[in-house]
Structure formats: C-alpha cells, structure tokens
Design a protein around this motif. Structure first.
Motif, PDB file in Angstrom:
ATOM      1  N   SER A 181      46.900  86.779   8.312  1.00  0.00           N
ATOM      2  CA  SER A 181      47.157  85.733   8.131  1.00  0.00           C
ATOM      3  C   SER A 181      47.680  85.458   9.889  1.00  0.00           C
ATOM      4  O   SER A 181      48.098  83.937  10.457  1.00  0.00           O
ATOM      5  N   GLY A 182      48.783  86.536  10.389  1.00  0.00           N
ATOM      6  CA  GLY A 182      49.726  85.945  11.002  1.00  0.00           C
ATOM      7  C   GLY A 182      50.918  86.911  10.611  1.00  0.00           C
ATOM      8  O   GLY A 182      50.726  88.371  10.736  1.00  0.00           O
ATOM      9  N   THR A 183      51.337  86.818  12.043  1.00  0.00           N
ATOM     10  CA  THR A 183      52.438  88.581  11.415  1.00  0.00           C
ATOM     11  C   THR A 183      53.553  87.645  11.369  1.00  0.00           C
ATOM     12  O   THR A 183      54.105  86.378  11.246  1.00  0.00           O
ATOM     13  N   THR A 184      54.550  88.625  11.632  1.00  0.00           N
ATOM     14  CA  THR A 184      55.952  87.567  11.320  1.00  0.00           C
ATOM     15  C   THR A 184      57.199  87.950  12.511  1.00  0.00           C
ATOM     16  O   THR A 184      57.857  88.800  12.335  1.00  0.00           O
ATOM     17  N   ASP A 185      56.364  88.754  13.390  1.00  0.00           N
ATOM     18  CA  ASP A 185      57.224  88.503  14.431  1.00  0.00           C
ATOM     19  C   ASP A 185      58.035  86.802  15.006  1.00  0.00           C
ATOM     20  O   ASP A 185      56.795  86.325  14.820  1.00  0.00           O
ATOM     21  N   ASN A 186      58.753  87.358  15.676  1.00  0.00           N
ATOM     22  CA  ASN A 186      59.600  85.895  15.080  1.00  0.00           C
ATOM     23  C   ASN A 186      59.429  85.313  16.633  1.00  0.00           C
ATOM     24  O   ASN A 186      59.819  83.910  17.751  1.00  0.00           O
ATOM     25  N   GLU A 187      58.673  86.183  17.930  1.00  0.00           N
ATOM     26  CA  GLU A 187      58.009  85.774  19.432  1.00  0.00           C
ATOM     27  C   GLU A 187      57.548  84.200  19.470  1.00  0.00           C
ATOM     28  O   GLU A 187      56.924  83.839  19.087  1.00  0.00           O
ATOM     29  N   ASN A 188      58.690  83.299  20.162  1.00  0.00           N
ATOM     30  CA  ASN A 188      57.575  81.934  20.311  1.00  0.00           C
ATOM     31  C   ASN A 188      57.548  81.316  19.361  1.00  0.00           C
ATOM     32  O   ASN A 188      56.531  80.157  19.409  1.00  0.00           O
TER      33      ASN A 188
ATOM     34  N   ASN B 110      56.645  97.791   8.723  1.00  0.00           N
ATOM     35  CA  ASN B 110      56.338  97.450  10.614  1.00  0.00           C
ATOM     36  C   ASN B 110      55.874  96.749  10.225  1.00  0.00           C
ATOM     37  O   ASN B 110      54.731  96.182   9.976  1.00  0.00           O
ATOM     38  N   HIS B 111      56.067  95.354  10.668  1.00  0.00           N
ATOM     39  CA  HIS B 111      56.046  94.249  10.161  1.00  0.00           C
ATOM     40  C   HIS B 111      54.598  93.615  10.539  1.00  0.00           C
ATOM     41  O   HIS B 111      53.632  93.616  10.484  1.00  0.00           O
ATOM     42  N   GLN B 112      55.008  93.747  11.979  1.00  0.00           N
ATOM     43  CA  GLN B 112      52.918  93.751  12.668  1.00  0.00           C
ATOM     44  C   GLN B 112      52.353  94.681  12.629  1.00  0.00           C
ATOM     45  O   GLN B 112      51.004  94.440  12.610  1.00  0.00           O
ATOM     46  N   GLN B 113      52.456  95.583  11.707  1.00  0.00           N
ATOM     47  CA  GLN B 113      51.123  96.684  11.787  1.00  0.00           C
ATOM     48  C   GLN B 113      50.812  96.586  10.185  1.00  0.00           C
ATOM     49  O   GLN B 113      49.553  96.472  10.329  1.00  0.00           O
ATOM     50  N   GLN B 114      52.188  95.574   9.588  1.00  0.00           N
ATOM     51  CA  GLN B 114      51.609  95.663   8.248  1.00  0.00           C
ATOM     52  C   GLN B 114      50.630  93.968   8.080  1.00  0.00           C
ATOM     53  O   GLN B 114      49.243  94.551   7.698  1.00  0.00           O
ATOM     54  N   CYS B 115      51.299  93.034   8.792  1.00  0.00           N
ATOM     55  CA  CYS B 115      51.120  91.924   8.254  1.00  0.00           C
ATOM     56  C   CYS B 115      49.592  91.651   9.490  1.00  0.00           C
ATOM     57  O   CYS B 115      50.509  90.881  10.355  1.00  0.00           O
ATOM     58  N   HIS B 116      49.430  91.191  10.343  1.00  0.00           N
ATOM     59  CA  HIS B 116      48.589  91.534  12.232  1.00  0.00           C
ATOM     60  C   HIS B 116      48.196  89.930  11.769  1.00  0.00           C
ATOM     61  O   HIS B 116      47.266  89.853  10.957  1.00  0.00           O
ATOM     62  N   GLN B 117      47.275  89.588  13.355  1.00  0.00           N
ATOM     63  CA  GLN B 117      47.013  88.085  13.207  1.00  0.00           C
ATOM     64  C   GLN B 117      45.452  88.812  13.399  1.00  0.00           C
ATOM     65  O   GLN B 117      44.916  89.672  14.079  1.00  0.00           O
ATOM     66  N   SER B 118      44.302  87.884  13.073  1.00  0.00           N
ATOM     67  CA  SER B 118      42.452  88.304  12.839  1.00  0.00           C
ATOM     68  C   SER B 118      42.179  87.179  12.639  1.00  0.00           C
ATOM     69  O   SER B 118      42.944  86.212  13.387  1.00  0.00           O
ATOM     70  N   LYS B 119      41.276  86.849  13.424  1.00  0.00           N
ATOM     71  CA  LYS B 119      40.294  85.791  13.589  1.00  0.00           C
ATOM     72  C   LYS B 119      39.782  85.541  12.815  1.00  0.00           C
ATOM     73  O   LYS B 119      39.233  84.273  13.063  1.00  0.00           O
ATOM     74  N   LYS B 120      39.697  85.449  11.842  1.00  0.00           N
ATOM     75  CA  LYS B 120      38.595  84.744  10.722  1.00  0.00           C
ATOM     76  C   LYS B 120      39.453  83.798  10.129  1.00  0.00           C
ATOM     77  O   LYS B 120      40.782  83.558  10.689  1.00  0.00           O
ATOM     78  N   GLN B 121      39.529  82.490   9.558  1.00  0.00           N
ATOM     79  CA  GLN B 121      39.410  81.268   9.635  1.00  0.00           C
ATOM     80  C   GLN B 121      40.789  81.434   9.055  1.00  0.00           C
ATOM     81  O   GLN B 121      40.277  82.131   7.325  1.00  0.00           O
ATOM     82  N   LEU B 122      41.411  80.562   8.686  1.00  0.00           N
ATOM     83  CA  LEU B 122      42.745  80.421   8.422  1.00  0.00           C
ATOM     84  C   LEU B 122      42.782  79.325   7.140  1.00  0.00           C
ATOM     85  O   LEU B 122      42.170  77.992   7.498  1.00  0.00           O
ATOM     86  N   ILE B 123      42.459  79.373   5.624  1.00  0.00           N
ATOM     87  CA  ILE B 123      42.840  78.342   4.976  1.00  0.00           C
ATOM     88  C   ILE B 123      44.523  78.120   4.573  1.00  0.00           C
ATOM     89  O   ILE B 123      45.001  79.184   4.829  1.00  0.00           O
ATOM     90  N   LEU B 124      44.765  77.132   5.251  1.00  0.00           N
ATOM     91  CA  LEU B 124      46.287  76.920   3.974  1.00  0.00           C
ATOM     92  C   LEU B 124      46.232  75.782   2.123  1.00  0.00           C
ATOM     93  O   LEU B 124      45.060  74.681   2.888  1.00  0.00           O
ATOM     94  N   GLY B 125      47.098  76.534   2.242  1.00  0.00           N
ATOM     95  CA  GLY B 125      47.227  75.734   0.864  1.00  0.00           C
ATOM     96  C   GLY B 125      48.366  74.878   0.766  1.00  0.00           C
ATOM     97  O   GLY B 125      49.589  75.212   1.455  1.00  0.00           O
ATOM     98  N   ASP B 126      49.019  74.138  -0.249  1.00  0.00           N
ATOM     99  CA  ASP B 126      50.068  72.624  -0.363  1.00  0.00           C
ATOM    100  C   ASP B 126      51.100  73.996  -1.883  1.00  0.00           C
ATOM    101  O   ASP B 126      49.837  74.771  -2.159  1.00  0.00           O
TER     102      ASP B 126
END
Length: 162
Positions: free
Chosen positions: A103-110, A5-21
């Motif tokens: 950090s986000g979801t694996t949902d494909n919506e939009n 269950n991707h949405q339950q496993q890795c959901h979206q949070s309100k914490k700041q997101l750091i992107l790395g290269d």
C-alpha cells in the motif's frame, strides 16, 4: 515482529488502493479486501482494533517525539499486513494505521507535515514534522472519504433518524 527495514517490509505496489474510514478499518477489513478483491487496503484504526496491537504500540510510543513511528508486520490468512503507529506531535495521541503490504512505504521522503505552533512569546511558526509516505497518502485523500460520509449522512439522507 518488528520491522527493521521499512522500505523492504512495506513497499509501494501498482495494485489499486482502497482507503477506509475509521469506522470500518481494522485487520479483518484489510485481510478481506485483499483476499476477496485483490486490492490493497489502508485505513486508520480507532474502535475496531480486534487483532491489532494497539496497546503494545501505544505503550511503546507514549513518550516518543513528533514524527516518531513504529511498524509491526504480520501475516494473517496469507495476507501480509503492516500495523503502524505514528505521532505527529510529542503531546498528541498515537495514530494507528492498518494496511496491506504494497500500500505504501514508511519512508519519509517528500511527505512532511507542517504543524502550526506558538513560541514562548506567542508568535506563530510552522514546524516541519516527518510523516510516513503511507500516512501522507491517507491524509491526502481522506477528504474524499469525508465527502462520501457527508453525502451518506446528510445530502442523501440515508441515515436520518426519526
């Protein structure tokens, strides 16, 4: 373990997101970003793949269709991590991402990607490819990382050779 269950496993949070290269991204960077700074981390994994199941994902996705993904989750030093493999075309290599849960979801919506293709007559057409929300977020803002690298390497001259 493989997440069902991707949405339950890795959901979206309100914490700041750091992107790395890709130069810095890896399991250790994700863990330390959360442990030391309390921030989520998202980045592509290329050469820094210690502790990342790159070969396992690559072998299982070798013949996968465009838009296919594989998500594995784990806990390292108390930090919940998601390892994602994603193919944007059937013949492409697998793209690898590491991110902290939230950090986000694996949902494909939009979050579709449009790939330019040629048909058998040479006509160009756009093909809609499914893309995970977390991958969409990375590519949406990754140009900011590229601009930072350009400033560091060229404009500011911090990495000039000889």
């Amino acid at each position: 373990k493989l997440a069902n269950n991707h949405q339950q496993q890795c959901h979206q949070s309100k914490k700041q997101l750091i992107l790395g290269d890709s130069y810095f991204s890896g399991v250790k960077a994700a863990v330390e970003t959360m442990r030391r700074f309390g921030r989520h981390y998202l980045g592509p994994v290329k050469t820094n793949h210690s502790l990342f199941p790159k070969d396992f994902i690559k072998n299982h996705m070798e013949h996968a269709p465009a838009g296919a993904k594989m998500l594995l989750t784990s806990v390292i030093d108390g930090v919940y991590l998601c390892a994602l493999g994603y193919k944007y075309s059937k013949i492409s290599k697998v793209n690898f991402f590491i991110y902290t849960e939230g950090s986000g979801t694996t949902d494909n919506e939009n979050s579709h990607y449009f790939s330019r293709r040629n048909d058998c007559y040479g006509n160009v057409y756009d093909k809609c490819v499914e893309r995970s929300g977390v991958v969409h977020t990375y590519f949406k803002y990754s140009n900011v990382i590229d601009l930072h690298n350009q400033c560091r390497q060229y404009n500011l001259g911090l990495e000039k050779n000889g």
